[in-house]
Write a protein that holds these residues in place. Structure first.
Motif, PDB file in Angstrom:
ATOM      1  N   ASN A 287     -30.554  10.396 -36.317  1.00  0.00           N
ATOM      2  CA  ASN A 287     -30.070   9.020 -36.421  1.00  0.00           C
ATOM      3  C   ASN A 287     -30.221   8.359 -35.059  1.00  0.00           C
ATOM      4  OD1 ASN A 287     -28.803   6.693 -37.389  1.00  0.00           O
ATOM      5  ND2 ASN A 287     -27.167   7.827 -38.400  1.00  0.00           N
ATOM      6  N   SER A 288     -30.067   7.039 -35.039  1.00  0.00           N
ATOM      7  CA  SER A 288     -29.942   6.364 -33.738  1.00  0.00           C
ATOM      8  C   SER A 288     -28.552   6.701 -33.213  1.00  0.00           C
ATOM      9  CB  SER A 288     -30.059   4.845 -33.913  1.00  0.00           C
ATOM     10  OG  SER A 288     -28.923   4.357 -34.609  1.00  0.00           O
ATOM     11  N   LEU A 289     -28.350   6.551 -31.915  1.00  0.00           N
ATOM     12  CA  LEU A 289     -27.047   6.907 -31.356  1.00  0.00           C
ATOM     13  C   LEU A 289     -25.935   6.040 -31.950  1.00  0.00           C
ATOM     14  CD1 LEU A 289     -25.380   8.611 -29.418  1.00  0.00           C
ATOM     15  CD2 LEU A 289     -25.795   6.904 -27.663  1.00  0.00           C
ATOM     16  N   THR A 290     -26.157   4.729 -31.988  1.00  0.00           N
ATOM     17  CA  THR A 290     -25.087   3.852 -32.504  1.00  0.00           C
ATOM     18  C   THR A 290     -24.850   4.106 -33.996  1.00  0.00           C
ATOM     19  OG1 THR A 290     -26.712   2.071 -32.714  1.00  0.00           O
ATOM     20  CG2 THR A 290     -25.279   1.996 -30.785  1.00  0.00           C
ATOM     21  N   GLY A 291     -25.930   4.375 -34.745  1.00  0.00           N
ATOM     22  CA  GLY A 291     -25.786   4.683 -36.176  1.00  0.00           C
ATOM     23  C   GLY A 291     -24.977   5.953 -36.378  1.00  0.00           C
ATOM     24  N   ALA A 292     -25.289   6.975 -35.580  1.00  0.00           N
ATOM     25  CA  ALA A 292     -24.580   8.253 -35.675  1.00  0.00           C
ATOM     26  C   ALA A 292     -23.108   8.079 -35.295  1.00  0.00           C
ATOM     27  CB  ALA A 292     -25.240   9.285 -34.767  1.00  0.00           C
ATOM     28  N   ILE A 293     -22.853   7.314 -34.239  1.00  0.00           N
ATOM     29  CA  ILE A 293     -21.469   7.080 -33.788  1.00  0.00           C
ATOM     30  C   ILE A 293     -20.676   6.366 -34.875  1.00  0.00           C
ATOM     31  CG2 ILE A 293     -20.074   5.687 -32.176  1.00  0.00           C
ATOM     32  CD1 ILE A 293     -22.039   6.554 -29.958  1.00  0.00           C
ATOM     33  N   ARG A 294     -21.286   5.348 -35.477  1.00  0.00           N
ATOM     34  CA  ARG A 294     -20.598   4.618 -36.562  1.00  0.00           C
ATOM     35  C   ARG A 294     -20.194   5.558 -37.698  1.00  0.00           C
ATOM     36  NH1 ARG A 294     -23.640  -0.188 -35.626  1.00  0.00           N
ATOM     37  NH2 ARG A 294     -22.163  -1.605 -34.648  1.00  0.00           N
ATOM     38  N   ASN A 295     -21.140   6.424 -38.094  1.00  0.00           N
ATOM     39  CA  ASN A 295     -20.863   7.371 -39.182  1.00  0.00           C
ATOM     40  C   ASN A 295     -19.679   8.268 -38.848  1.00  0.00           C
ATOM     41  OD1 ASN A 295     -22.940   6.401 -40.696  1.00  0.00           O
ATOM     42  ND2 ASN A 295     -24.372   8.048 -40.232  1.00  0.00           N
ATOM     43  N   VAL A 296     -19.665   8.780 -37.610  1.00  0.00           N
ATOM     44  CA  VAL A 296     -18.580   9.703 -37.225  1.00  0.00           C
ATOM     45  C   VAL A 296     -17.251   8.947 -37.158  1.00  0.00           C
ATOM     46  CG1 VAL A 296     -17.759  11.352 -35.492  1.00  0.00           C
ATOM     47  CG2 VAL A 296     -20.198  11.179 -35.970  1.00  0.00           C
ATOM     48  N   ILE A 297     -17.276   7.723 -36.623  1.00  0.00           N
ATOM     49  CA  ILE A 297     -16.039   6.923 -36.562  1.00  0.00           C
ATOM     50  C   ILE A 297     -15.480   6.734 -37.972  1.00  0.00           C
ATOM     51  CG2 ILE A 297     -15.094   4.614 -36.088  1.00  0.00           C
ATOM     52  CD1 ILE A 297     -17.007   4.460 -33.681  1.00  0.00           C
ATOM     53  N   ASP A 298     -16.372   6.391 -38.920  1.00  0.00           N
ATOM     54  CA  ASP A 298     -15.934   6.170 -40.308  1.00  0.00           C
ATOM     55  C   ASP A 298     -15.375   7.437 -40.939  1.00  0.00           C
ATOM     56  OD1 ASP A 298     -16.651   3.564 -40.168  1.00  0.00           O
ATOM     57  OD2 ASP A 298     -18.548   3.768 -41.248  1.00  0.00           O
ATOM     58  N   LYS A 299     -16.085   8.541 -40.744  1.00  0.00           N
ATOM     59  CA  LYS A 299     -15.701   9.780 -41.452  1.00  0.00           C
ATOM     60  C   LYS A 299     -14.537  10.508 -40.786  1.00  0.00           C
ATOM     61  CE  LYS A 299     -20.202  10.602 -43.531  1.00  0.00           C
ATOM     62  NZ  LYS A 299     -21.538  11.107 -43.233  1.00  0.00           N
ATOM     63  N   LYS A 300     -14.431  10.375 -39.464  1.00  0.00           N
ATOM     64  CA  LYS A 300     -13.443  11.187 -38.737  1.00  0.00           C
ATOM     65  C   LYS A 300     -12.320  10.351 -38.123  1.00  0.00           C
ATOM     66  CE  LYS A 300     -15.886  14.889 -39.510  1.00  0.00           C
ATOM     67  NZ  LYS A 300     -15.443  15.835 -40.543  1.00  0.00           N
ATOM     68  N   ASP A 301     -12.336   9.048 -38.338  1.00  0.00           N
ATOM     69  CA  ASP A 301     -11.267   8.178 -37.833  1.00  0.00           C
ATOM     70  C   ASP A 301     -11.057   8.369 -36.325  1.00  0.00           C
ATOM     71  OD1 ASP A 301      -9.292   6.282 -37.946  1.00  0.00           O
ATOM     72  OD2 ASP A 301      -7.713   7.672 -38.519  1.00  0.00           O
ATOM     73  N   ILE A 302     -12.141   8.164 -35.582  1.00  0.00           N
ATOM     74  CA  ILE A 302     -12.153   8.402 -34.125  1.00  0.00           C
ATOM     75  C   ILE A 302     -11.274   7.372 -33.401  1.00  0.00           C
ATOM     76  CG2 ILE A 302     -13.658   8.349 -32.076  1.00  0.00           C
ATOM     77  CD1 ILE A 302     -14.059  10.860 -33.879  1.00  0.00           C
ATOM     78  N   ASP A 303     -10.554   7.847 -32.374  1.00  0.00           N
ATOM     79  CA  ASP A 303      -9.680   6.966 -31.585  1.00  0.00           C
ATOM     80  C   ASP A 303     -10.378   6.388 -30.362  1.00  0.00           C
ATOM     81  OD1 ASP A 303      -7.176   7.350 -33.058  1.00  0.00           O
ATOM     82  OD2 ASP A 303      -7.313   9.414 -32.372  1.00  0.00           O
ATOM     83  N   ILE A 304     -11.237   7.197 -29.721  1.00  0.00           N
ATOM     84  CA  ILE A 304     -11.868   6.746 -28.476  1.00  0.00           C
ATOM     85  C   ILE A 304     -13.168   7.522 -28.254  1.00  0.00           C
ATOM     86  CG2 ILE A 304     -10.659   8.401 -26.937  1.00  0.00           C
ATOM     87  CD1 ILE A 304     -10.314   5.933 -24.978  1.00  0.00           C
ATOM     88  N   ILE A 305     -14.125   6.888 -27.563  1.00  0.00           N
ATOM     89  CA  ILE A 305     -15.408   7.515 -27.217  1.00  0.00           C
ATOM     90  C   ILE A 305     -15.427   7.717 -25.709  1.00  0.00           C
ATOM     91  CG2 ILE A 305     -17.928   7.180 -27.177  1.00  0.00           C
ATOM     92  CD1 ILE A 305     -17.462   5.168 -29.567  1.00  0.00           C
ATOM     93  N   VAL A 306     -15.873   8.894 -25.258  1.00  0.00           N
ATOM     94  CA  VAL A 306     -16.061   9.113 -23.812  1.00  0.00           C
ATOM     95  C   VAL A 306     -17.512   9.538 -23.604  1.00  0.00           C
ATOM     96  CG1 VAL A 306     -15.286  10.344 -21.745  1.00  0.00           C
ATOM     97  CG2 VAL A 306     -13.647   9.866 -23.582  1.00  0.00           C
ATOM     98  N   MET A 307     -18.227   8.829 -22.729  1.00  0.00           N
ATOM     99  CA  MET A 307     -19.644   9.132 -22.491  1.00  0.00           C
ATOM    100  C   MET A 307     -20.024   8.812 -21.048  1.00  0.00           C
ATOM    101  SD  MET A 307     -21.297   5.997 -24.722  1.00  0.00           S
ATOM    102  CE  MET A 307     -22.989   6.577 -24.593  1.00  0.00           C
TER     103      MET A 307
END
Length: 283
Positions: free
Chosen positions: A95-115
């Protein structure tokens, strides 16, 4: 529920450094860490007429490379002092990075990203890598902490929070800033950078300032006024003078400086991160 932290990686040293920073920052917090690698296939983009599918040689080779990279990375993560408050989950995906991040946020209810601020292929001339800019610009569902290359973790004691008071604040928008402040008894330095240099606020700006003070009640905070020709030099000067360990920005569209990270503005502001940046989003 445990805090859910997303750690995107391209297996670069910078990404590993950001993971180590996250483990230290949240060492006293029960966390689920999701380590994500979005892999690509050379010669193909996600917009290609035909994208390789699971089972095809190109796809399987790229997938294997990603999984092997993740295995090596997890070996390095395990060298970090073990913490029974922390659980790790790994995700490799085409996936693209932003596409992959969106999917994980939706599925895992992410609180914060650190990169990291830069990835493996980024040019030395650029302050922020393309991926970091894209994530901070496009992902509005949760805050992002961007960790500068080679930045070693320091306990946050002084956080600078620049604002122009042009828009009202909401408690949930700055919740992560308050959380980090309370975790470490860190002082939040609210800095009004004023190009007019007179420091006068309109009635509306004063109301927004008072609202922010109400939201920050119960934290250690100070209000500052800073005359500066350039926002960037004002921030950098303040960081140097006060020994700040983090900068927090509220990324409001078309307000303050829109987003500090959009490409033309990076050039205009010339803001080079010396300390981690906490980018908060208006909801």
């Amino acid at each position: 529920m445990d805090k859910r932290v997303l750690l995107p990686t391209d297996y670069s040293k910078n990404a590993l450094n950001a993971i180590r920073y996250a483990l230290e920052l949240y060492k006293n917090v029960r966390c689920d860490f999701y380590i994500l690698n979005a892999f690509h296939i050379s010669g193909y983009t996600l917009d290609s007429m035909r994208v390789p599918e699971s089972g095809e040689p190109y796809y399987e080779a790229a997938k294997q490379e990603s999984e092997e990279g993740m295995e090596k990375l997890m070996q390095m993560v395990k060298l970090h002092p073990q913490n029974d408050k922390h659980e790790f989950h790994t995700i490799t995906t085409f996936n693209s990075l932003t596409g992959a991040i969106r999917n994980v946020i939706d599925k895992k209810d992410i609180d914060i990203i650190v990169m990291g601020t830069k990835g493996i292929t980024e040019s030395k001339a650029r302050i922020f890598g393309t991926n970091t800019v894209n994530v901070m610009e496009q992902i509005k569902e949760c805050p992002v902490i961007a960790v500068p290359n080679n930045y070693m973790f320091k306990t946050p004691r002084e956080i600078v929070f620049p604002t122009d008071y042009k828009a009202p604040f909401k408690k949930k928008e700055i919740g992560d800033l308050i959380e980090i402040s309370k975790l470490y008894d860190a002082r939040i330095n609210v800095v009004h950078i004023d190009k007019d240099k007179d420091g006068k606020l309109s009635r509306k700006e004063n109301a927004n300032k008072e609202l922010l003070q109400e939201i920050l009640q119960g934290t250690d905070y100070e209000m500052h006024f800073l005359p500066a020709d350039k926002i960037s030099s004002g921030i950098n000067k303040f960081i140097d003078n006060h020994g700040c360990d983090m900068v927090a920005f509220l990324n409001k569209k078309h307000l303050f400086f829109g987003s500090i990270l959009s490409n033309p503005l990076v050039k205009k502001i010339g803001y080079e991160p010396k300390v981690p940046i906490l980018e908060l989003n208006d909801n």
